[in-house]
Design a protein around this motif. Sequence first.
Motif, PDB file in Angstrom:
ATOM      1  N   ASN A  43      24.625  20.798 -37.445  1.00  0.00           N
ATOM      2  CA  ASN A  43      24.696  20.285 -38.812  1.00  0.00           C
ATOM      3  C   ASN A  43      24.009  18.926 -38.909  1.00  0.00           C
ATOM      4  N   ARG A  44      22.685  18.958 -38.788  1.00  0.00           N
ATOM      5  CA  ARG A  44      21.892  17.736 -38.904  1.00  0.00           C
ATOM      6  C   ARG A  44      21.263  17.688 -40.292  1.00  0.00           C
ATOM      7  N   ARG A  45      21.364  16.533 -40.939  1.00  0.00           N
ATOM      8  CA  ARG A  45      20.832  16.390 -42.295  1.00  0.00           C
ATOM      9  C   ARG A  45      19.405  15.876 -42.311  1.00  0.00           C
ATOM     10  N   VAL A  46      18.833  15.610 -41.152  1.00  0.00           N
ATOM     11  CA  VAL A  46      17.449  15.141 -41.085  1.00  0.00           C
ATOM     12  C   VAL A  46      16.646  16.099 -40.220  1.00  0.00           C
ATOM     13  N   ALA A  47      15.366  16.226 -40.557  1.00  0.00           N
ATOM     14  CA  ALA A  47      14.517  17.152 -39.814  1.00  0.00           C
ATOM     15  C   ALA A  47      14.208  16.626 -38.421  1.00  0.00           C
ATOM     16  N   GLY A  48      14.064  15.333 -38.289  1.00  0.00           N
ATOM     17  CA  GLY A  48      13.715  14.740 -37.008  1.00  0.00           C
ATOM     18  C   GLY A  48      14.855  13.928 -36.435  1.00  0.00           C
ATOM     19  N   LEU A  49      14.491  12.781 -35.870  1.00  0.00           N
ATOM     20  CA  LEU A  49      15.497  11.909 -35.279  1.00  0.00           C
ATOM     21  C   LEU A  49      16.261  11.140 -36.347  1.00  0.00           C
ATOM     22  N   ARG A  50      17.491  10.793 -36.021  1.00  0.00           N
ATOM     23  CA  ARG A  50      18.264   9.882 -36.862  1.00  0.00           C
ATOM     24  C   ARG A  50      17.844   8.447 -36.537  1.00  0.00           C
ATOM     25  N   ARG A  51      18.149   7.543 -37.454  1.00  0.00           N
ATOM     26  CA  ARG A  51      17.818   6.142 -37.214  1.00  0.00           C
ATOM     27  C   ARG A  51      18.488   5.617 -35.943  1.00  0.00           C
ATOM     28  N   GLU A  52      19.735   5.975 -35.745  1.00  0.00           N
ATOM     29  CA  GLU A  52      20.449   5.467 -34.581  1.00  0.00           C
ATOM     30  C   GLU A  52      19.858   5.998 -33.281  1.00  0.00           C
ATOM     31  N   GLU A  53      19.263   7.197 -33.351  1.00  0.00           N
ATOM     32  CA  GLU A  53      18.627   7.754 -32.155  1.00  0.00           C
ATOM     33  C   GLU A  53      17.342   7.005 -31.829  1.00  0.00           C
ATOM     34  N   VAL A  54      16.562   6.675 -32.845  1.00  0.00           N
ATOM     35  CA  VAL A  54      15.353   5.879 -32.619  1.00  0.00           C
ATOM     36  C   VAL A  54      15.737   4.508 -32.074  1.00  0.00           C
ATOM     37  N   ALA A  55      16.778   3.910 -32.659  1.00  0.00           N
ATOM     38  CA  ALA A  55      17.224   2.594 -32.208  1.00  0.00           C
ATOM     39  C   ALA A  55      17.619   2.636 -30.731  1.00  0.00           C
ATOM     40  N   MET A  56      18.350   3.674 -30.318  1.00  0.00           N
ATOM     41  CA  MET A  56      18.759   3.799 -28.926  1.00  0.00           C
ATOM     42  C   MET A  56      17.542   3.928 -28.019  1.00  0.00           C
ATOM     43  N   LEU A  57      16.593   4.771 -28.414  1.00  0.00           N
ATOM     44  CA  LEU A  57      15.388   4.971 -27.604  1.00  0.00           C
ATOM     45  C   LEU A  57      14.563   3.698 -27.491  1.00  0.00           C
ATOM     46  N   ALA A  58      14.560   2.883 -28.556  1.00  0.00           N
ATOM     47  CA  ALA A  58      13.771   1.653 -28.562  1.00  0.00           C
ATOM     48  C   ALA A  58      14.521   0.469 -27.961  1.00  0.00           C
ATOM     49  N   GLY A  59      15.812   0.648 -27.695  1.00  0.00           N
ATOM     50  CA  GLY A  59      16.590  -0.425 -27.104  1.00  0.00           C
ATOM     51  C   GLY A  59      16.930  -1.541 -28.071  1.00  0.00           C
ATOM     52  N   VAL A  60      17.108  -1.200 -29.352  1.00  0.00           N
ATOM     53  CA  VAL A  60      17.504  -2.194 -30.352  1.00  0.00           C
ATOM     54  C   VAL A  60      18.738  -1.674 -31.075  1.00  0.00           C
ATOM     55  N   SER A  61      19.362  -2.538 -31.846  1.00  0.00           N
ATOM     56  CA  SER A  61      20.540  -2.103 -32.597  1.00  0.00           C
ATOM     57  C   SER A  61      20.132  -1.226 -33.772  1.00  0.00           C
ATOM     58  N   THR A  62      21.077  -0.401 -34.216  1.00  0.00           N
ATOM     59  CA  THR A  62      20.796   0.447 -35.373  1.00  0.00           C
ATOM     60  C   THR A  62      20.523  -0.399 -36.609  1.00  0.00           C
ATOM     61  N   ASP A  63      21.266  -1.478 -36.769  1.00  0.00           N
ATOM     62  CA  ASP A  63      21.054  -2.358 -37.926  1.00  0.00           C
ATOM     63  C   ASP A  63      19.649  -2.955 -37.905  1.00  0.00           C
ATOM     64  N   TYR A  64      19.191  -3.349 -36.711  1.00  0.00           N
ATOM     65  CA  TYR A  64      17.855  -3.951 -36.632  1.00  0.00           C
ATOM     66  C   TYR A  64      16.779  -2.914 -36.916  1.00  0.00           C
ATOM     67  N   TYR A  65      16.935  -1.702 -36.334  1.00  0.00           N
ATOM     68  CA  TYR A  65      15.929  -0.676 -36.624  1.00  0.00           C
ATOM     69  C   TYR A  65      15.937  -0.313 -38.103  1.00  0.00           C
ATOM     70  N   THR A  66      17.112  -0.246 -38.712  1.00  0.00           N
ATOM     71  CA  THR A  66      17.198   0.059 -40.143  1.00  0.00           C
ATOM     72  C   THR A  66      16.429  -0.981 -40.961  1.00  0.00           C
ATOM     73  N   ARG A  67      16.556  -2.241 -40.570  1.00  0.00           N
ATOM     74  CA  ARG A  67      15.797  -3.297 -41.239  1.00  0.00           C
ATOM     75  C   ARG A  67      14.294  -3.070 -41.095  1.00  0.00           C
ATOM     76  N   LEU A  68      13.854  -2.698 -39.882  1.00  0.00           N
ATOM     77  CA  LEU A  68      12.432  -2.428 -39.666  1.00  0.00           C
ATOM     78  C   LEU A  68      11.969  -1.262 -40.527  1.00  0.00           C
ATOM     79  N   GLU A  69      12.739  -0.172 -40.528  1.00  0.00           N
ATOM     80  CA  GLU A  69      12.301   1.010 -41.263  1.00  0.00           C
ATOM     81  C   GLU A  69      12.326   0.794 -42.768  1.00  0.00           C
ATOM     82  N   ARG A  70      13.116  -0.137 -43.229  1.00  0.00           N
ATOM     83  CA  ARG A  70      13.103  -0.472 -44.649  1.00  0.00           C
ATOM     84  C   ARG A  70      11.900  -1.320 -45.029  1.00  0.00           C
ATOM     85  N   GLY A  71      11.068  -1.606 -44.043  1.00  0.00           N
ATOM     86  CA  GLY A  71       9.789  -2.240 -44.344  1.00  0.00           C
ATOM     87  C   GLY A  71       9.655  -3.674 -43.915  1.00  0.00           C
TER      88      GLY A  71
END
Length: 316
Positions: A43-71
């Motif tokens: 039951n995944r609502r996204v086609a690809g990775l979730r934000r928290e998964e990208v954050a984990m792979l990149a070694g940053v916090s989810t909040d920080y990656y969310t800030r980056l992805e928001r531009g």
Amino acid sequence: MADQTGRDASKRVDNRAEVRDFLTSRRARITPAQAGLPLYGTNRRVAGLRREEVAMLAGVSTDYYTRLERGNLTGASESVLEALATALKLDESERTHLFDLARAANTGSRQRRTTPRQQVREGVLRILDTIGAPAYVRNNRLDLLAVNRLGRALLTDLYRVDASLGSSGSPPNLARYMFLDDRSRDFYVDWTAVARDTVSALRIEAGRNPYDRGLTDLVGELSTRSEEFRIWWASHNVRLHRTSTKVMHHPVVGELELTGEALALPGDGGLTIITYTVAPHSASEQALDFLASWTSQTVARAEASDPAASEPGTAP
């Protein structure tokens, strides 16, 4: 350029929207399996990775990656950008684009700039004349600023007067030809592939030079007049163009398979020499030889009737 439909493409670039759309599109294409992550449930609502998964792979916090992805790439370090590129499996072109977007986010100027009229140096014109293959000089907006005789003969459609392709006195532009001139669909055997590459070349330049008035105006014009351009522009695909093989159908000599090589001119403000070669002893080599002979005869007849009809280093 930030507007997905292209309606605002001719206005000032919104860097935050560019960053948001690029990162979101790259995240959406990677599955957990491709990233080497376990898949818990279906039951995944996204086609690809979730934000928290990208954050984990990149070694940053989810909040920080969310800030980056928001531009907001302001202040993002090179190490963070490298980690993000690795997490999102960016290729060389995409990585370059990400760093260009970050550089633009950290510049102070947000005003569109009119690029000074670019001139091709006399020495470069002489180089064009010594190249025995079709060759031309273009800028990063894909304006053709100079061309040798065989190049003009190959790209003959671009040098026929057509008011729909640009204002009087402006140089031919490969993107306008591709999307606004139906002859391009007959000239390029695989028009779709070449057209997509054209969009990706403009997209990567938009990241590198987002406040170039000429570029934003060109993208706005093409977005307004071509649905295909508008759709492909919204995909945010980018590509560095250094070499490619194209099959062209020339009205005089028929089909040609040519390999283009890009030779950058580092001291000339983003200008690049493009030259085309053919495989030795191939049908394309014979066709190109015939085109060269036909061109020489045509020019000789023109010069006989008008000595000023042809000059070295032809610049449109």
